[in-house]
Design a protein around this motif. Sequence first.
Motif, PDB file in Angstrom:
ATOM      1  N   ALA A  60       0.827  -1.208   0.000  1.00  0.00           N
ATOM      2  CA  ALA A  60       0.000   0.000   0.000  1.00  0.00           C
ATOM      3  C   ALA A  60       0.858   1.252   0.000  1.00  0.00           C
ATOM      4  O   ALA A  60       0.617   2.209  -0.752  1.00  0.00           O
ATOM      5  CB  ALA A  60      -0.940  -0.002   1.207  1.00  0.00           C
ATOM      6  N   MET A  61       1.886   1.263   0.837  1.00  0.00           N
ATOM      7  CA  MET A  61       2.727   2.440   0.970  1.00  0.00           C
ATOM      8  C   MET A  61       3.714   2.593  -0.190  1.00  0.00           C
ATOM      9  O   MET A  61       4.132   3.707  -0.508  1.00  0.00           O
ATOM     10  CB  MET A  61       3.486   2.394   2.287  1.00  0.00           C
ATOM     11  N   ALA A  62       4.101   1.482  -0.840  1.00  0.00           N
ATOM     12  CA  ALA A  62       5.052   1.558  -1.949  1.00  0.00           C
ATOM     13  C   ALA A  62       4.468   2.368  -3.099  1.00  0.00           C
ATOM     14  O   ALA A  62       5.132   3.244  -3.669  1.00  0.00           O
ATOM     15  CB  ALA A  62       5.423   0.153  -2.422  1.00  0.00           C
ATOM     16  N   PHE A  63       3.214   2.083  -3.445  1.00  0.00           N
ATOM     17  CA  PHE A  63       2.560   2.852  -4.508  1.00  0.00           C
ATOM     18  C   PHE A  63       2.443   4.320  -4.112  1.00  0.00           C
ATOM     19  O   PHE A  63       2.622   5.224  -4.935  1.00  0.00           O
ATOM     20  CB  PHE A  63       1.181   2.263  -4.815  1.00  0.00           C
ATOM     21  N   THR A  64       2.150   4.552  -2.852  1.00  0.00           N
ATOM     22  CA  THR A  64       2.021   5.927  -2.370  1.00  0.00           C
ATOM     23  C   THR A  64       3.364   6.649  -2.411  1.00  0.00           C
ATOM     24  O   THR A  64       3.441   7.821  -2.788  1.00  0.00           O
ATOM     25  CB  THR A  64       1.459   5.932  -0.937  1.00  0.00           C
ATOM     26  N   ALA A  65       4.434   5.954  -2.037  1.00  0.00           N
ATOM     27  CA  ALA A  65       5.766   6.558  -2.074  1.00  0.00           C
ATOM     28  C   ALA A  65       6.155   6.941  -3.502  1.00  0.00           C
ATOM     29  O   ALA A  65       6.751   8.003  -3.731  1.00  0.00           O
ATOM     30  CB  ALA A  65       6.793   5.588  -1.494  1.00  0.00           C
ATOM     31  N   LEU A  66       5.819   6.091  -4.466  1.00  0.00           N
ATOM     32  CA  LEU A  66       6.133   6.399  -5.861  1.00  0.00           C
ATOM     33  C   LEU A  66       5.350   7.621  -6.340  1.00  0.00           C
ATOM     34  O   LEU A  66       5.878   8.456  -7.093  1.00  0.00           O
ATOM     35  CB  LEU A  66       5.822   5.186  -6.745  1.00  0.00           C
ATOM     36  N   SER A  67       4.100   7.752  -5.906  1.00  0.00           N
ATOM     37  CA  SER A  67       3.325   8.937  -6.271  1.00  0.00           C
ATOM     38  C   SER A  67       3.883  10.184  -5.604  1.00  0.00           C
ATOM     39  O   SER A  67       3.932  11.266  -6.204  1.00  0.00           O
ATOM     40  CB  SER A  67       1.848   8.745  -5.875  1.00  0.00           C
ATOM     41  N   TYR A  68       4.310  10.046  -4.358  1.00  0.00           N
ATOM     42  CA  TYR A  68       4.949  11.169  -3.664  1.00  0.00           C
ATOM     43  C   TYR A  68       6.193  11.629  -4.437  1.00  0.00           C
ATOM     44  O   TYR A  68       6.447  12.829  -4.592  1.00  0.00           O
ATOM     45  CB  TYR A  68       5.364  10.766  -2.249  1.00  0.00           C
ATOM     46  N   ALA A  69       6.972  10.668  -4.908  1.00  0.00           N
ATOM     47  CA  ALA A  69       8.201  11.001  -5.627  1.00  0.00           C
ATOM     48  C   ALA A  69       7.901  11.806  -6.883  1.00  0.00           C
ATOM     49  O   ALA A  69       8.618  12.760  -7.223  1.00  0.00           O
ATOM     50  CB  ALA A  69       8.952   9.718  -5.986  1.00  0.00           C
ATOM     51  N   GLN A  70       6.849  11.443  -7.588  1.00  0.00           N
ATOM     52  CA  GLN A  70       6.476  12.179  -8.800  1.00  0.00           C
ATOM     53  C   GLN A  70       6.049  13.614  -8.479  1.00  0.00           C
ATOM     54  O   GLN A  70       6.449  14.564  -9.161  1.00  0.00           O
ATOM     55  CB  GLN A  70       5.341  11.442  -9.524  1.00  0.00           C
ATOM     56  N   MET A  71       5.266  13.790  -7.427  1.00  0.00           N
ATOM     57  CA  MET A  71       4.777  15.125  -7.101  1.00  0.00           C
ATOM     58  C   MET A  71       5.853  15.986  -6.461  1.00  0.00           C
ATOM     59  O   MET A  71       5.880  17.211  -6.627  1.00  0.00           O
ATOM     60  CB  MET A  71       3.556  15.019  -6.188  1.00  0.00           C
ATOM     61  N   ALA A  72       6.781  15.366  -5.729  1.00  0.00           N
ATOM     62  CA  ALA A  72       7.897  16.117  -5.148  1.00  0.00           C
ATOM     63  C   ALA A  72       8.786  16.684  -6.245  1.00  0.00           C
ATOM     64  O   ALA A  72       9.368  17.762  -6.108  1.00  0.00           O
ATOM     65  CB  ALA A  72       8.714  15.214  -4.225  1.00  0.00           C
ATOM     66  N   ARG A  73       8.882  15.953  -7.333  1.00  0.00           N
ATOM     67  CA  ARG A  73       9.670  16.423  -8.471  1.00  0.00           C
ATOM     68  C   ARG A  73       8.976  17.595  -9.161  1.00  0.00           C
ATOM     69  O   ARG A  73       9.643  18.545  -9.601  1.00  0.00           O
ATOM     70  CB  ARG A  73       9.862  15.264  -9.449  1.00  0.00           C
ATOM     71  N   ALA A  74       7.656  17.539  -9.241  1.00  0.00           N
ATOM     72  CA  ALA A  74       6.915  18.608  -9.917  1.00  0.00           C
ATOM     73  C   ALA A  74       6.811  19.863  -9.064  1.00  0.00           C
ATOM     74  O   ALA A  74       6.891  20.992  -9.578  1.00  0.00           O
ATOM     75  CB  ALA A  74       5.511  18.114 -10.280  1.00  0.00           C
ATOM     76  N   PHE A  75       6.628  19.673  -7.742  1.00  0.00           N
ATOM     77  CA  PHE A  75       6.428  20.816  -6.836  1.00  0.00           C
ATOM     78  C   PHE A  75       7.340  20.674  -5.618  1.00  0.00           C
ATOM     79  O   PHE A  75       6.906  20.200  -4.560  1.00  0.00           O
ATOM     80  CB  PHE A  75       4.956  20.894  -6.405  1.00  0.00           C
ATOM     81  N   PRO A  76       8.611  21.070  -5.732  1.00  0.00           N
ATOM     82  CA  PRO A  76       9.582  20.888  -4.641  1.00  0.00           C
ATOM     83  C   PRO A  76       9.433  21.937  -3.549  1.00  0.00           C
ATOM     84  O   PRO A  76      10.290  22.802  -3.367  1.00  0.00           O
ATOM     85  CB  PRO A  76      10.922  21.029  -5.382  1.00  0.00           C
ATOM     86  N   MET A  77       8.324  21.849  -2.804  1.00  0.00           N
ATOM     87  CA  MET A  77       8.041  22.818  -1.749  1.00  0.00           C
ATOM     88  C   MET A  77       7.567  22.109  -0.492  1.00  0.00           C
ATOM     89  O   MET A  77       7.107  20.966  -0.548  1.00  0.00           O
ATOM     90  CB  MET A  77       6.948  23.803  -2.211  1.00  0.00           C
ATOM     91  N   ALA A  78       7.669  22.817   0.636  1.00  0.00           N
ATOM     92  CA  ALA A  78       7.136  22.286   1.889  1.00  0.00           C
ATOM     93  C   ALA A  78       5.620  22.183   1.768  1.00  0.00           C
ATOM     94  O   ALA A  78       4.998  22.846   0.943  1.00  0.00           O
ATOM     95  CB  ALA A  78       7.518  23.204   3.046  1.00  0.00           C
ATOM     96  N   GLY A  79       5.035  21.340   2.594  1.00  0.00           N
ATOM     97  CA  GLY A  79       3.582  21.239   2.597  1.00  0.00           C
ATOM     98  C   GLY A  79       3.056  19.864   2.271  1.00  0.00           C
ATOM     99  O   GLY A  79       1.872  19.587   2.430  1.00  0.00           O
ATOM    100  N   SER A  80       3.933  18.982   1.752  1.00  0.00           N
ATOM    101  CA  SER A  80       3.542  17.610   1.508  1.00  0.00           C
ATOM    102  C   SER A  80       2.309  17.526   0.613  1.00  0.00           C
ATOM    103  O   SER A  80       2.195  18.256  -0.383  1.00  0.00           O
ATOM    104  CB  SER A  80       3.303  16.882   2.838  1.00  0.00           C
ATOM    105  N   VAL A  81       1.368  16.663   0.949  1.00  0.00           N
ATOM    106  CA  VAL A  81       0.221  16.400   0.081  1.00  0.00           C
ATOM    107  C   VAL A  81      -0.678  17.633  -0.048  1.00  0.00           C
ATOM    108  O   VAL A  81      -1.390  17.785  -1.038  1.00  0.00           O
ATOM    109  CB  VAL A  81      -0.577  15.185   0.616  1.00  0.00           C
TER     110      VAL A  81
END
Length: 455
Positions: A60-81
């Motif tokens: 469950a968390m592996a898929f979520t981590a991969l999605s986090y990685a994609q969005m962190a690359r697009a928006f490298p800012m504090a604030g998480s999700v």
Amino acid sequence: MSTVEQFGYRQELQRSLGFADLMIYGLIFMVPIAPFGIFGNVFSVSHGMVALAYVIGLVAMAFTALSYAQMARAFPMAGSVYTYAGRGIAPPVGFIAGWAILLDYVLVPSLLYLVASTAMNSFVSAVPVWAWLAAFVVLNTVVNYLGIQMTARITRIMLVAELVVLAIFLVVGAVALAQGKAQTGALTPLFDSAGFGWSVVLAAASVAVLSFLGFDGISTLAEENREDARRLGRSMVAALAVAAVLFVVQTWVAALLTPNRDDLIANGDAAGNAFYATAEFAGGHWLSVLTAVATAVAWGFANSLVAQAATSRLLFAMGRDRMLPSFLGKVHPKHKVPVNATFVVAVISLVLGIYMSTRKNGIGELASLVNFGAMFAFLLLHVSVVVHYVIRKRSGNLLAHLVVPVVGFAVLVAVVINQNVAAQWVGGLWLALGLIILAISYLAGRRPVLPKEVV
């Protein structure tokens, strides 16, 4: 490389963290020995298939981590999700995502302090739970106030200490198994036909997921990352992978050595002592004391230290965007930390922690609520990947930008459905309150707006 200035902000936090710092931060947030504290609960709910519960939690968390990685690359800012949903979908959705994960981030420090203080009180009963809790809060607040580099240095030391304790348990456990102390078959912690059922395993996974929560906290340090944004995402995936191996191995060994298995499955572990009883069975009273004290220090100091840091960054990001009171967006001129947000987290943790210590099942109630907030926010994260990359950017990378988030979304839905019913109700009320606040903002003419990206 994208910068915060590109998205309409000033660089106020200090960029001093590298890949190793971020990965260690994530590992400490997840706590390499996290299963020590909730082992009995997961064992009971999973009917002894603890390792399987953690494997499913990892998926469950592996898929979520991969999605986090994609969005962190697009928006490298504090604030998480909050940032990812707000920028990837729309500001109102970002507010709801931030509001949902606040249920996780704001409650996590309180939960950690309460678990640690209860454990310490069991050893030094002359010092009440509330006093231990206050001491942990003050100590962590001082460290976080002094700056992110101080936090990073201490997390390295604590990580080594936790790994040493874990290694000792695994070595003693292996010796005990070699001496014939196993209480069940070697594969039972992974699969037991007598107790297997998807509803049982998913319910257990929803509890086990608590141990994995924290890898996402790395994303809140995006504005303190000195390297390429892609390294931020990779540090999340790496931290999750290392933690998963440690979780599965230690719970497998512990499940093989757990005495009174049937009683634990039938009656649960209200006192939270099942792992320590297993440690005592495997190696003696000294091992029980060592693992219990290590859990208290890891949860009450190391884990809560980074949890407070992550929560303060989330509040900072939402305050900076005026989604929450703007005073939360203040940065200390010398230490370069979100000072007001740090103190607010400390006060909430202290008050809520002391209150929940007076309730019969305060730890269980907090744990359930933490999981619900995180799972709902993660669902919006997966949606934001699809909307931003596939719909807006017309990405051709369908594996990373469509398949992974869709599968991750489906897995999380299954976990949420099998969560504690009380957590579903309270979590639903929390989300309803967030929607009411959002509606009031619209009626008052203050719809959520984010600074525009500078092209």
